[in-house]
Design an enzyme around this catalytic site. Sequence first.
Site, short mmCIF file in Angstrom:
data_model
loop_
_atom_site.label_atom_id
_atom_site.label_comp_id
_atom_site.label_asym_id
_atom_site.label_seq_id
_atom_site.Cartn_x
_atom_site.Cartn_y
_atom_site.Cartn_z
N GLU A 542 0.87 -1.17 0.00
CA GLU A 542 0.00 0.00 0.00
C GLU A 542 0.91 1.22 0.00
O GLU A 542 1.94 1.24 0.70
CB GLU A 542 -0.91 0.01 1.22
CG GLU A 542 -1.89 -1.15 1.28
CD GLU A 542 -2.88 -1.16 0.14
OE1 GLU A 542 -3.16 -0.08 -0.42
OE2 GLU A 542 -3.39 -2.25 -0.19
N HIS A 681 -7.78 -4.26 -0.18
CA HIS A 681 -7.08 -2.99 -0.01
C HIS A 681 -6.38 -2.88 1.33
O HIS A 681 -6.19 -1.79 1.86
CB HIS A 681 -8.01 -1.80 -0.26
CG HIS A 681 -8.44 -1.68 -1.69
ND1 HIS A 681 -7.54 -1.57 -2.73
CD2 HIS A 681 -9.67 -1.70 -2.26
CE1 HIS A 681 -8.21 -1.50 -3.88
NE2 HIS A 681 -9.50 -1.59 -3.62
#
Length: 726
Positions: A542, A681
């Site tokens: 990320e 995510h």
Amino acid sequence: MKIDAHQLAVALAPGALLALLGLGLGAIFAATLAPDERAVLGEMIAPRVPLLVLGWAVLAIALGALARRAHAIWVTEPARLAEAAQATAAGGVPHRSAPPAEAACGAGARALAGVVDELARQRDGLRADIDARVQEAARGIEQERSRLAALMSELTQSVVVCNLDGRILLYNNRARLQSRALSSVPALADGAELIGLGRSIYALFDRELIAHALESVQRRLLRGAPQPSAQFVTSSHAGQLLRVQLAPVRDPSAAPGDAAQLSGFVLMLQNITREFEEDAEQDRLLHGLTEGSRSSLGSLQAAVDMLELPDLDAPTRERFLRVVHDEVRAMTARLQSLAASASQGLKTRWPLEDMLGADLVQAALRLIEARSGARASAPEVDAGLWLRVDSYALLQALASLATRLVDEFAVKRVQLRLRRAGERAHLDLVWAGTAISTETVTSWESSPMTVGDRASPLSVRDVVERHGGEFWFQRERALQTTFFRFLLPLAPPQEQLEAAAVLRSESRPEYYDFDLFQPGIQARELDERRLVDLAYTVFDTETTGLDPSQGDEIIQIGAARIVNGKLLRQESFEQLIDPGRSIPAAGIPIHGITPAMVAGQPGIAEILPIFHAFANDTVLVAHNAAFDMRFLQLKEASTGVRFDQPVLDTLLLSAVASPHQASHELEAIAERFGIAVLGRHTALGDAILTAEVFLRLVPLLADKGIHTLGQAREAAQRTWYARLKY
């Protein structure tokens, strides 16, 4: 947006054919006319050319649309249906019906989709019935396995089982917990970079140390020892001191008479750092007591001598009496301190193993010849002599001395002698001709040992002190020879039944995969190895943004491992990272990582070496790997960490396995395979999802003749998506 070359060609083909046909017919018709007729025809057609072109364009567009629709109905949709059926077959999950869109398919395709759907439901029903029967039959076995697993997890000893390549195929919960103490960065890595299924045990131990222990065990097996084992003490890279017992795992397929055929080995680990430190502290206290008592006794003796003088005055007598009282109190305090320290625990000694002297000499001859290049022989060896030694350290000392003789004095031949000398044994390293000075011997004895390109923190003196022995050199003038002599302790001439005998092969811990016993996998080149045989680290990052070259940074790394075709969820890596810059507010709803979450977290320079160790000896896998790898590559210069192992991209592999699918995004692929999308995510959530997708893609690639890593990489590089750069 991706342009489908096949659809573009189908749409343009009718117009091109119509133009060629019109031009061909016009040319043929013109050829039949006289020149004046062709001139008249040209005058008639010239003003009407735009109208003809417009008519051609309208007709070409109409025919192109029809051709494109026909291609979608009769070619594209059946191909997509076939790929969806393949995904269903490879996924190993209940079928989820996904028929072609009504507006873009024909009745035949819809009927075929229904048939595939029905066959998939029947397969799911048969699979469920088989699973129910298997579960019923295995319920009793699973109960026993669970009991054994519980017992294994409660052992106070750390147990690790490896194949002959040194790959870990079993470890218990104690070993998993102890790996934290062995890690060089326990607060960050939690030991996950050291112990795990498929990992190499040589991340913890010197390869030659294990090889030496295995050689010792095999010699004992060949002599018929029922339960042989070897033990040694070594230090981890983090400076922890480990006592290790090694026991063999015999190959069940070996011939009955082949007792020394092994398929792996068991290591029992005990961290003795604390005990060793306590031992050193006890020695320090004992040394202080000895030296302090010697001084106190000297003072007491002097005071007593003075007190015996008949003409000693009262003040002087009083002063010497105070000296006696003070020294007695000081000696009493030292004794009480030593007694209190001794009561805290037993003293740890460096463990030595019983070994047949002839075996030690044979191992030394091989090591000396291999490392120094000198010819080595052993004309005088007492075949019945048993020693109590740290065989690995002693062999390193002999090889180090022989190497120095060769390198510094050009000695070509050495001999070993072993014989009894009362309650001890003499082990001599003998050479002829060249004599050396006492200063040189002292230097060799006290400096760290070096054998070839390997350096040891120990010196010859350290090795001798471990054995409580002596070391010196001596000349034999009559024979014109010189020798180094080790005075070593003897041991009773019988095999020792050690604690390794309590292990049973049916013990099962929480973490195991016995299929890894298959040897030799690591010997082949990676590109030539099958995808199903490789170990993988599937990872995701990320980031603060999408442009690594413009200052965006990694804020989280997550990874999971695939070993032997199994996703090891319990052996995962997840770490937040302080990017050293702000996190754009627009990205926070996507990844859920706020500035407060990364505040105080380690930087990328601390995390990348740990992640590199976690991914060592594996193939990297990621979805849209070019993006993640670009972030890692830009950190090579500042961190010194380079990820040079092969990389596979599930985005590219999906395009190879299912080229007719409209989307190769991670969610779309997971939906085709019937994989539940959870934890999306987050770096670890995406890594686990990518790993599950990758495992489904491998059999689809095999259906297309892609079996090896090299074939997969070549096919991926030919896809349209491989052009993406970051």
